[in-house]
Design an enzyme around this catalytic site. Sequence first.
Site, PDB file in Angstrom:
ATOM      1  N   ASP A   1      50.654  77.139  16.340  1.00  0.00           N
ATOM      2  CA  ASP A   1      50.010  75.638  16.728  1.00  0.00           C
ATOM      3  C   ASP A   1      51.017  74.713  15.986  1.00  0.00           C
ATOM      4  OD1 ASP A   1      48.347  73.921  17.806  1.00  0.00           O
ATOM      5  OD2 ASP A   1      46.595  74.310  16.730  1.00  0.00           O
ATOM      6  N   GLU A   2      50.759  73.361  16.490  1.00  0.00           N
ATOM      7  CA  GLU A   2      51.670  72.262  15.752  1.00  0.00           C
ATOM      8  C   GLU A   2      53.067  72.644  15.471  1.00  0.00           C
ATOM      9  OE1 GLU A   2      49.843  69.540  15.520  1.00  0.00           O
ATOM     10  OE2 GLU A   2      47.817  69.960  14.872  1.00  0.00           O
TER      11      GLU A   2
ATOM     12  N   ARG B   1      42.905  60.571  17.680  1.00  0.00           N
ATOM     13  CA  ARG B   1      41.842  61.429  17.100  1.00  0.00           C
ATOM     14  C   ARG B   1      40.520  60.741  17.699  1.00  0.00           C
ATOM     15  NH1 ARG B   1      44.287  64.995  16.650  1.00  0.00           N
ATOM     16  NH2 ARG B   1      45.732  64.000  17.903  1.00  0.00           N
TER      17      ARG B   1
ATOM     18  N   GLN C   1      53.911  63.966  18.267  1.00  0.00           N
ATOM     19  CA  GLN C   1      53.048  64.111  17.002  1.00  0.00           C
ATOM     20  C   GLN C   1      53.676  64.513  15.888  1.00  0.00           C
ATOM     21  OE1 GLN C   1      48.962  64.908  17.387  1.00  0.00           O
ATOM     22  NE2 GLN C   1      49.435  65.565  19.641  1.00  0.00           N
TER      23      GLN C   1
ATOM     24  N   LYS D   1      45.555  72.022  23.700  1.00  0.00           N
ATOM     25  CA  LYS D   1      46.649  73.102  23.117  1.00  0.00           C
ATOM     26  C   LYS D   1      46.166  73.962  22.129  1.00  0.00           C
ATOM     27  CE  LYS D   1      49.284  69.956  21.475  1.00  0.00           C
ATOM     28  NZ  LYS D   1      48.709  68.686  22.053  1.00  0.00           N
ATOM     29  N   THR D   2      45.164  73.512  21.309  1.00  0.00           N
ATOM     30  CA  THR D   2      44.621  74.421  20.168  1.00  0.00           C
ATOM     31  C   THR D   2      43.534  75.349  20.883  1.00  0.00           C
ATOM     32  OG1 THR D   2      45.084  72.989  18.489  1.00  0.00           O
ATOM     33  CG2 THR D   2      43.417  74.567  17.985  1.00  0.00           C
TER      34      THR D   2
HETATM   35  P1  ATP Z   1      45.873  67.747  19.273  1.00  0.00           P
HETATM   36  O1  ATP Z   1      47.339  67.612  20.017  1.00  0.00           O
HETATM   37  O2  ATP Z   1      45.573  66.713  18.803  1.00  0.00           O
HETATM   38  O3  ATP Z   1      46.284  68.776  18.356  1.00  0.00           O
HETATM   39  P2  ATP Z   1      45.113  69.611  21.315  1.00  0.00           P
HETATM   40  O4  ATP Z   1      45.992  69.582  22.622  1.00  0.00           O
HETATM   41  O5  ATP Z   1      45.100  70.743  20.155  1.00  0.00           O
HETATM   42  O6  ATP Z   1      45.133  68.250  20.630  1.00  0.00           O
HETATM   43  P3  ATP Z   1      42.415  70.437  21.521  1.00  0.00           P
HETATM   44  O7  ATP Z   1      41.923  70.038  20.218  1.00  0.00           O
HETATM   45  O8  ATP Z   1      42.563  71.934  21.864  1.00  0.00           O
HETATM   46  O9  ATP Z   1      43.672  69.703  21.954  1.00  0.00           O
HETATM   47  O10 ATP Z   1      41.470  69.829  22.806  1.00  0.00           O
HETATM   48  C1  ATP Z   1      40.785  68.508  22.645  1.00  0.00           C
HETATM   49  C2  ATP Z   1      39.513  68.630  23.008  1.00  0.00           C
HETATM   50  O11 ATP Z   1      39.188  68.653  24.408  1.00  0.00           O
HETATM   51  C3  ATP Z   1      38.577  69.650  22.312  1.00  0.00           C
HETATM   52  O12 ATP Z   1      37.350  69.077  22.034  1.00  0.00           O
HETATM   53  C4  ATP Z   1      38.522  70.639  23.473  1.00  0.00           C
HETATM   54  O13 ATP Z   1      37.149  71.601  22.939  1.00  0.00           O
HETATM   55  C5  ATP Z   1      38.399  69.849  24.551  1.00  0.00           C
HETATM   56  N1  ATP Z   1      39.094  70.787  25.805  1.00  0.00           N
HETATM   57  C6  ATP Z   1      40.087  71.267  25.995  1.00  0.00           C
HETATM   58  N2  ATP Z   1      40.460  71.751  27.101  1.00  0.00           N
HETATM   59  C7  ATP Z   1      39.170  71.554  27.522  1.00  0.00           C
HETATM   60  C8  ATP Z   1      38.824  72.106  29.028  1.00  0.00           C
HETATM   61  N3  ATP Z   1      39.409  72.539  29.927  1.00  0.00           N
HETATM   62  N4  ATP Z   1      37.630  71.430  29.481  1.00  0.00           N
HETATM   63  C9  ATP Z   1      36.729  70.909  28.593  1.00  0.00           C
HETATM   64  N5  ATP Z   1      37.063  70.558  27.672  1.00  0.00           N
HETATM   65  C10 ATP Z   1      38.382  70.862  27.246  1.00  0.00           C
HETATM   66 MG    MG Z   2      45.525  70.874  18.430  1.00  0.00          MG
END
Ligand code: ATP
Ligand code: MG
Length: 759
Positions: free
Chosen positions: A238-239, A614, A269, A51-52
Amino acid sequence: MDDNDKLENNAEIDEGISKPLWLRELNEAQKNAVTNLNGPLLVLSGAGTGKTRVLTSRLAQLIATRTANPFNILAVTFTNKAAREMRKRAVDLVGPMAEQITLGTFHSVAAQMLRRHAELVGLKSNFTILDSDDQLRLIKQVMEADGLDLKRWPPRMMLSLFSRWKDKGLTPEKITKSEAGDAVQGRAKSLFKSYQDRLLALNATDFGDLLLHMLTIFNQNSDILDLYQKKLTHIMVDEYQDTNVAQYLWLRLLSSSHKNLCCVGDDDQSIYGWRGAEVGNILKFEHDFPGAEIVRLEENYRSTGHILAAASQLISNNQGRLGKSLFTTDSDGEKIRIAGYWDGSEEARTISSQIESLLKDGQLLSEMAVLVRAGYQTREFEERFIAIGLPYRVVGTRFYERLEIRDALSYLRLVYQQSDDLAFERIINTPRRGLGEATLQLIYKLSRTQNISLFEAAKKLIMSDDLKPQVNRALSKFIEDITRWHSIHLDMQPDALAEIILEESGYVTMWQTHKSPEAPGRLENIKELVTAIGEFETLSGFLEHISLVMDNDTQSTDGEVTLMTLHAAKGLEFDTVFLPGWEEGIFPSQRTLEENGGAGLEEERRLAYVGITRARRKLFISFAANRRIHGLWQSAIPSRFISELPENHLIEEMARGLSIGRIEPVMIGLAETRVGKPGYGPGWDRMAIRTKNSQNTPLDMNNVQVITKEQQSKFTIGDRVFHLKFGMGDVQEIEGDKLDIQFDKAGRKKVIASFVTHK
Ligand code: ATP
Ligand code: MG
């Protein structure tokens, strides 16, 4: 290289198709979210699904496709650090023009806006943002002016009520009778008004005001709102699950004309309900923005199969959730290691050695984190890390540097040695004794001219007539107290002495009556300090230890282990994560369960989900059978969350020297319901359930509730109750830990008692 070159460069030709760098790294669903640049968009998906990353890529995409200029974009993150990281990444992708994006937390962005339009709410642009001490002084003045008894109506309580109102976007005019209730004899609303008026008179705001004033400005000045709607044409958040009502209203106003609002979040979350966050905001997005595009990301890129499976299974125990499935193409990886330790110090010792051996294997310290439920829990780890010279950083403040710990230590130092002027200065008026600046100046002067300590000077002063009678009394009492504690300090256990000092001085009471959200955490820290003191024979031995600990600087260039609370860990990731202290009462926290019942339990479980997710590769969860809390040994029961983890993804480990036989006697409360051999680890709970059902009936995880006995007998037939999912209803029958309830809307249902609260 100018920005355009950079864009071109990053958008280099890939197999004949021109695709910018950031798009090449995305899956289809993510790409959909990143290229869908106009209209409302909600990305609702589990942890680690990117997402981030989607938000950052979307920033780049908006700029690269010239859909929006950088200065037309507003991106809101949960912390300032997250904002800095996002900006850096955006600059890497599209060049320095990304510096012009408005990027920050709700507070920082709102503060910037408010400085520009301050006069519209009666402020000047150089207004001060008050800290909590100043706020307290102010509310006290207001209440005193109103002739209120401050003992009966703690000013802190008023402040937290006002801040709840502000989180809901309520100005004094909007407070209804039912909202105000009968607090302060029905005068809460008028006090709120007076407090707000005083703030304005002082050209000041508190944190909650930043957004609240902006809401007022937008609502009363359509031209200004219009200006921002035209300027900030693309908004991202975000969040989103942790936004409160005021933040939500602010976003809605800003985006109401163009509707280019993209929010990403995960209802599982949502962990700031206690601070006014409304997970409902995410649930009603579609309703508020008809035609909104909803993107669900299901591939988790962060964690291995075992970790992901455990997280998913755990969170499925929550009823109030949207539910989603997650998968990973990563390998199963290593199973999660669940360990039980004899006590907290064995837990800290073992985790430290595990960290050392990972380090020997070439893992980076910066890729390891220890995440705890409550701030005070860092203490045991900090001491261990210092003892073995393991570099660490605490996100937040190191234990012995926390305000309340420094205060408490100052009491102990002064009792031990009355010539400790720094300690004297720190506590002379903490808690407030009416010994203000004027008195201190007199003491300073005497101490300087006679070359004696502040304490000696104070002693001389009270024998004179230099002080007003009231001040003289207060200072005499303070000096008597310190002298008395000093006279007994050699005859007492240092932890018992510390308790007496902190109680009798009014220091503990000060925090007990302090109704700010931080107060309970500070009290926990003080208790933990007493526990730490209990490990020493004498006060001097403890103070000696402290001076060494405080002096220790374990900074290192090779990185540091991170130590922080689960709340602070949101959005972050580490290769290896340790989750210690998974014991009933600590996690889930007893206080949350008592205050918020079933809803509180679900928030605690979301926190556990945040913790587990995490970890990228290795996850260690542990509990201790015994803990020294507030100087007393207490036995503990493993957290119900451990028994909710799927067994086939775990390895149970028993620490050396810990035999089942040794655990058995401390299993108070469970022992009576258990037959046969005592269980261990996640088995403990299951064992208890099996016994309860008397036969080997299939395990019903819900029955884990049998452990918390108070919850069973809380209800009687006819009680009016509230259930998170089914709403209001009346209790018809009680069967053990289940209640048969006639719900007003949902009809008759059997539900688990602990998910129900009295109304
Ligand atoms: P959270 O809910 O914990 O905030 P999130 O959904 O924001 O998580 P991110 O932090 O954006 O998730 O991504 C998690 C990990 O996966 C990061 O290390 C990111 O670089 C990697 N990632 C995300 N999308 C891809 C992709 N398409 N290919 C490879 N790695 C990815
Ligand atoms: Mg995130």
